[in-house]
Enzyme design. Structure first.
Site, mmCIF file in Angstrom:
data_model
loop_
_atom_site.group_PDB
_atom_site.id
_atom_site.type_symbol
_atom_site.label_atom_id
_atom_site.label_comp_id
_atom_site.label_asym_id
_atom_site.label_seq_id
_atom_site.Cartn_x
_atom_site.Cartn_y
_atom_site.Cartn_z
ATOM 1 N N HIS A 51 0.899 -1.195 -0.151
ATOM 2 C CA HIS A 51 0.033 -0.099 0.058
ATOM 3 C C HIS A 51 0.962 1.245 -0.146
ATOM 4 O O HIS A 51 1.163 1.726 1.181
ATOM 5 C CB HIS A 51 -0.731 0.043 1.199
ATOM 6 C CG HIS A 51 -2.134 0.910 1.348
ATOM 7 N ND1 HIS A 51 -2.204 1.782 2.006
ATOM 8 C CD2 HIS A 51 -3.025 1.173 0.187
ATOM 9 C CE1 HIS A 51 -3.355 2.627 1.865
ATOM 10 N NE2 HIS A 51 -3.428 2.084 0.651
ATOM 11 N N ARG A 127 29.741 12.524 9.630
ATOM 12 C CA ARG A 127 28.777 12.827 10.703
ATOM 13 C C ARG A 127 27.315 13.098 10.395
ATOM 14 O O ARG A 127 26.569 13.929 11.080
ATOM 15 C CB ARG A 127 29.505 13.952 11.462
ATOM 16 C CG ARG A 127 30.631 13.975 12.211
ATOM 17 C CD ARG A 127 31.244 15.041 12.938
ATOM 18 N NE ARG A 127 32.675 14.759 13.475
ATOM 19 C CZ ARG A 127 33.141 15.523 14.305
ATOM 20 N NH1 ARG A 127 32.784 16.788 14.518
ATOM 21 N NH2 ARG A 127 34.422 15.278 14.653
ATOM 22 N N CYS A 146 11.969 1.288 15.895
ATOM 23 C CA CYS A 146 12.569 0.110 15.334
ATOM 24 C C CYS A 146 13.657 0.343 14.462
ATOM 25 O O CYS A 146 14.809 -0.283 14.527
ATOM 26 C CB CYS A 146 11.480 -0.866 14.636
ATOM 27 S SG CYS A 146 10.258 -1.601 15.619
ATOM 28 N N ASN A 177 9.680 -0.549 5.533
ATOM 29 C CA ASN A 177 10.753 0.315 5.772
ATOM 30 C C ASN A 177 11.592 0.414 4.513
ATOM 31 O O ASN A 177 12.227 1.506 4.297
ATOM 32 C CB ASN A 177 11.570 -0.403 7.009
ATOM 33 C CG ASN A 177 10.787 -0.989 8.125
ATOM 34 O OD1 ASN A 177 10.857 -1.903 8.647
ATOM 35 N ND2 ASN A 177 9.723 0.378 8.357
ATOM 36 N N HIS A 207 13.080 -10.947 12.392
ATOM 37 C CA HIS A 207 12.257 -12.101 12.675
ATOM 38 C C HIS A 207 11.269 -12.167 11.881
ATOM 39 O O HIS A 207 10.601 -11.137 11.253
ATOM 40 C CB HIS A 207 11.926 -11.997 14.202
ATOM 41 C CG HIS A 207 11.454 -10.353 14.480
ATOM 42 N ND1 HIS A 207 12.359 -9.605 14.939
ATOM 43 C CD2 HIS A 207 10.007 -10.140 14.422
ATOM 44 C CE1 HIS A 207 11.525 -8.664 15.234
ATOM 45 N NE2 HIS A 207 10.426 -8.725 14.675
ATOM 46 N N ALA A 263 1.587 -7.540 15.113
ATOM 47 C CA ALA A 263 1.787 -8.079 16.297
ATOM 48 C C ALA A 263 1.961 -6.495 17.136
ATOM 49 O O ALA A 263 2.951 -5.719 16.794
ATOM 50 C CB ALA A 263 3.064 -8.947 16.477
#
Length: 264
Positions: A51, A127, A146, A177, A207, A263
């Protein structure tokens, strides 16, 4: 997107069973890296439909410095609803840290503006970094970051970005992501006069939730298709002026969507 499918296979082949805070259970590996060259296309998963509207609006929401879901809800995006309080607030999460990191003197640092300044004035700096992992404010965040640390790198007129992600929901989260940070890379390259280079995605705990195993097997049975192309509005010259209408995806021909329960 062979790199992504290889990640799923590695987790299934090498992963260990672990418990997690959601009570769902996972199969997990520690330490994995993928690399996507944006010259080869925009890395939007083709083995299932994503999406894109949610990906774009979430990124624009981060760049606004916003931490309330009302903006997302106004545009039909519900991916953060589960973590919001009754007022729609999420605490000092990504957008706040990107645009208003508290400093020692009682002020705030706009990390994204600083990235733009450095890319224009000090492109060889080591940096050029944005961090979302503010230890002093984790307790106030409804969901700690995350994807929490990014670094920019310029070479031969090309801008690359490496992201460190401490926790990687590999079926639902990682495809979002990848596309989100690849898009951010393309946007920043656009407004700084650079060409988009490579997006390097480094994962900590990668995972698969146990309730996503069937969906993962279905996805692995599908053949990846050609990557699409993302076209940005050439008239936009300020990173914070981008709107949803300024993005056009060309040539996206994915396999059908595969549903999965997040989850929480």
């Amino acid at each position: 997107m062979k790199q992504y499918l290889d990640l799923l296979r590695r987790i299934l082949d090498e992963g260990v069973r672990k418990e997690d805070r959601t009570g769902t259970g996972t199969i997990s590996v520690f330490g994995h890296q993928m690399c996507f060259d944006l010259e080869e296309g925009f890395p939007l998963l083709t083995t299932k439909r994503l999406h894109l509207k949610s990906i774009i609006y979430e990124l624009l929401w981060f760049l606004r410095g916003d931490t309330n879901v009302h903006y997302l809800q106004e545009h039909g995006v519900r991916i953060w609803n589960e973590w919001a309080d009754e007022n729609g607030d999420l605490g000092p999460i990504y957008g706040y840290q990107w645009r208003s990191w508290p400093d020692y003197r009682g002020g705030h640092i706009d990390q994204m503006q600083e990235v733009l300044r450095q890319l224009r004035e000090e492109p060889d700096s080591r940096r050029i970094i944005v961090c979302s992992w503010n230890v002093g404010q984790l307790a106030d965040m409804h969901l700690p970051p995350c994807h929490c640390f990014m670094q920019f790198y310029v070479a031969d007129g090309r801008l690359s970005l490496q992201l460190y992600q401490r926790s990687a929901d590999s079926f639902l989260g990682i495809p979002f992501n990848i596309a989100s940070y690849a898009l951010l890379l393309q946007m920043i390259a656009h407004v700084t006069g650079l060409k988009p280079g490579r997006f390097v995605h480094t994962l900590g705990d990668a995972h698969i939730y146990l309730n996503h195993l069937e969906q993962v097997q279905l996805q692995l049975s599908r053949e990846p298709r050609a990557l699409p192309r993302m076209v940005l509005n050439p008239e936009v010259s300020d990173l914070f002026d981008f709107r949803y209408e300024d993005f056009r995806l060309e040539g996206y021909d994915p396999h059908p969507h595969i549903a999965g329960v997040v989850a929480v």
